[in-house]
Design an enzyme around this catalytic site. Structure first.
Site, PDB file in Angstrom:
ATOM      1  N   LYS A 145       0.825  -1.212   0.000  1.00 48.87           N
ATOM      2  CA  LYS A 145       0.000   0.000   0.000  1.00 48.87           C
ATOM      3  C   LYS A 145       0.854   1.255   0.000  1.00 48.87           C
ATOM      4  O   LYS A 145       0.537   2.235  -0.693  1.00 48.87           O
ATOM      5  CB  LYS A 145      -0.942  -0.033   1.209  1.00 48.87           C
ATOM      6  CG  LYS A 145      -2.016  -1.096   1.088  1.00 48.87           C
ATOM      7  CD  LYS A 145      -2.737  -1.366   2.395  1.00 48.87           C
ATOM      8  CE  LYS A 145      -3.737  -2.511   2.241  1.00 48.87           C
ATOM      9  NZ  LYS A 145      -4.389  -2.880   3.499  1.00 48.87           N
ATOM     10  N   GLN A 196      -4.477  -1.416   9.692  1.00 45.47           N
ATOM     11  CA  GLN A 196      -4.347  -2.768   9.144  1.00 45.47           C
ATOM     12  C   GLN A 196      -4.857  -3.798  10.151  1.00 45.47           C
ATOM     13  O   GLN A 196      -4.483  -3.783  11.321  1.00 45.47           O
ATOM     14  CB  GLN A 196      -2.878  -3.047   8.802  1.00 45.47           C
ATOM     15  CG  GLN A 196      -2.647  -4.380   8.128  1.00 45.47           C
ATOM     16  CD  GLN A 196      -3.268  -4.441   6.736  1.00 45.47           C
ATOM     17  OE1 GLN A 196      -3.143  -3.517   5.949  1.00 45.47           O
ATOM     18  NE2 GLN A 196      -3.933  -5.552   6.445  1.00 45.47           N
ATOM     19  N   ASP A 234     -11.181   2.758   4.115  1.00 46.74           N
ATOM     20  CA  ASP A 234     -11.543   1.346   4.004  1.00 46.74           C
ATOM     21  C   ASP A 234     -13.051   1.158   3.898  1.00 46.74           C
ATOM     22  O   ASP A 234     -13.524   0.088   3.519  1.00 46.74           O
ATOM     23  CB  ASP A 234     -11.017   0.565   5.210  1.00 46.74           C
ATOM     24  CG  ASP A 234      -9.699  -0.142   4.930  1.00 46.74           C
ATOM     25  OD1 ASP A 234      -9.423  -0.430   3.754  1.00 46.74           O
ATOM     26  OD2 ASP A 234      -8.959  -0.406   5.895  1.00 46.74           O
TER      27      ASP A 234
END
Length: 292
Positions: free
Chosen positions: A53, A97, A120
């Site tokens: 990422k 994460q 997200d």
């Protein structure tokens, strides 16, 4: 053999759009979009995902702010960091994460992120906006799935779509997106009775159960489109590993199109994360639906 839907090529195209959008934003005198990536602990898979990422951010001109915290970090300390990132004007997107260490409640952490920075798309506010069709940031994998479908299906109206998997991260939001496009959606899971018979009636199957080779050839009707979200590491006889999806792709000669694993949904998830970060930057200072 069914046509393979090239997720890598589509991701590169989306990245080009994001890169152009970032450049346009900077040329107009605005700061580059900023993405804060938070990793707690040293889970090997998470380390790889975070590295991917961060490299992807650099490719499109997004500034990444990396926060690597020890496994022993307390929930309160993580909440304090998120509160600081929420009010930092240089940070437009926040990504924590997962999985998190067992002593930290993921729901509490994800719910503490400012919905406007929740790239997200997991915050309850964004989930609610998705379910009611009122804007917000859409989860990256479901958004990527829809973009992949658009490359092979012009109009989903009235099509029979079977989603295998009911997770909050993939299955449920995909169902909401499909309903917005007027598809007829059946949400199933690995405990669904008569799953093969249900799948055989589908024009589109989206497999997101995390069960290797669950969907067999006899489950699929002629000309169906298959999207494989599942990914599992399977041991080989030589001691190595292969990445295996939920769909037995070698049995799908009669399908119209199928996404490979790897190279299908995975690249699109990261590309959509970058696109969401640019969207969040553009919407900074506006309402959740992008209006002033």
């Amino acid at each position: 053999m069914a046509n393979l839907i090239d997720g890598r090529a589509l991701a590169r195209s989306l990245d080009e759009e994001t890169r152009a959008g970032v450049a346009e934003r900077i040329a107009a005198g605005h700061e580059a979009p900023g993405l804060a990536v938070v990793l707690v602990g040293s889970d090997p898979a998470s380390e790889v995902y975070v590295s991917h990422k961060i490299r992807a951010c650099a490719r499109v001109g997004i500034v990444s702010y990396e926060h690597r915290l020890p496994e022993s970090t307390s929930q309160d300390a993580l909440l304090t960091l998120i509160a600081r990132l929420n009010v930092d004007p240089t940070v437009h997107g926040i990504l924590v994460q997962v999985p998190l260490p067992p002593h930290i409640e993921a729901g509490v952490i994800l719910g503490a992120i400012d919905p406007a920075k929740d790239v997200d798309g997991f915050h309850p506010v964004n989930v609610g906006r998705l379910s009611t069709g009122t804007g917000g940031l859409v989860p990256c994998t479901p958004l990527g799935v829809m973009k992949l479908l658009d490359t092979v299906i012009d109009d989903l109206t009235g099509m029979n779509v079977v989603v295998i998997g009911k997770s909050n991260i993939v299955g449920k939001p995909i169902a909401m997106l499909l309903l917005e496009r007027e598809a007829t959606v059946t949400v199933t899971h690995i405990e669904t009775r008569g799953l093969p018979e249900i799948a055989r009636r589908a024009d589109v199957i989206i497999a997101a159960a995390g069960a290797p080779r669950l969907v067999r050839g006899f489950w699929v009707k002629q000309g169906a489109v298959l999207i494989d979200v599942g990914i599992t590491r399977a041991a080989r006889e030589d001691g190595g590993e292969n990445l295996v999806g939920d769909i037995a792709i070698d049995e799908m000669e009669h399908a119209k199109a199928v996404t490979p694993v790897p190279g299908g949904v995975g690249p699109m998830t990261i590309a959509c994360l970058l696109a969401n970060t640019l969207k969040a930057a553009r919407n900074a200072g506006k309402g959740q639906d992008g209006r002033d």
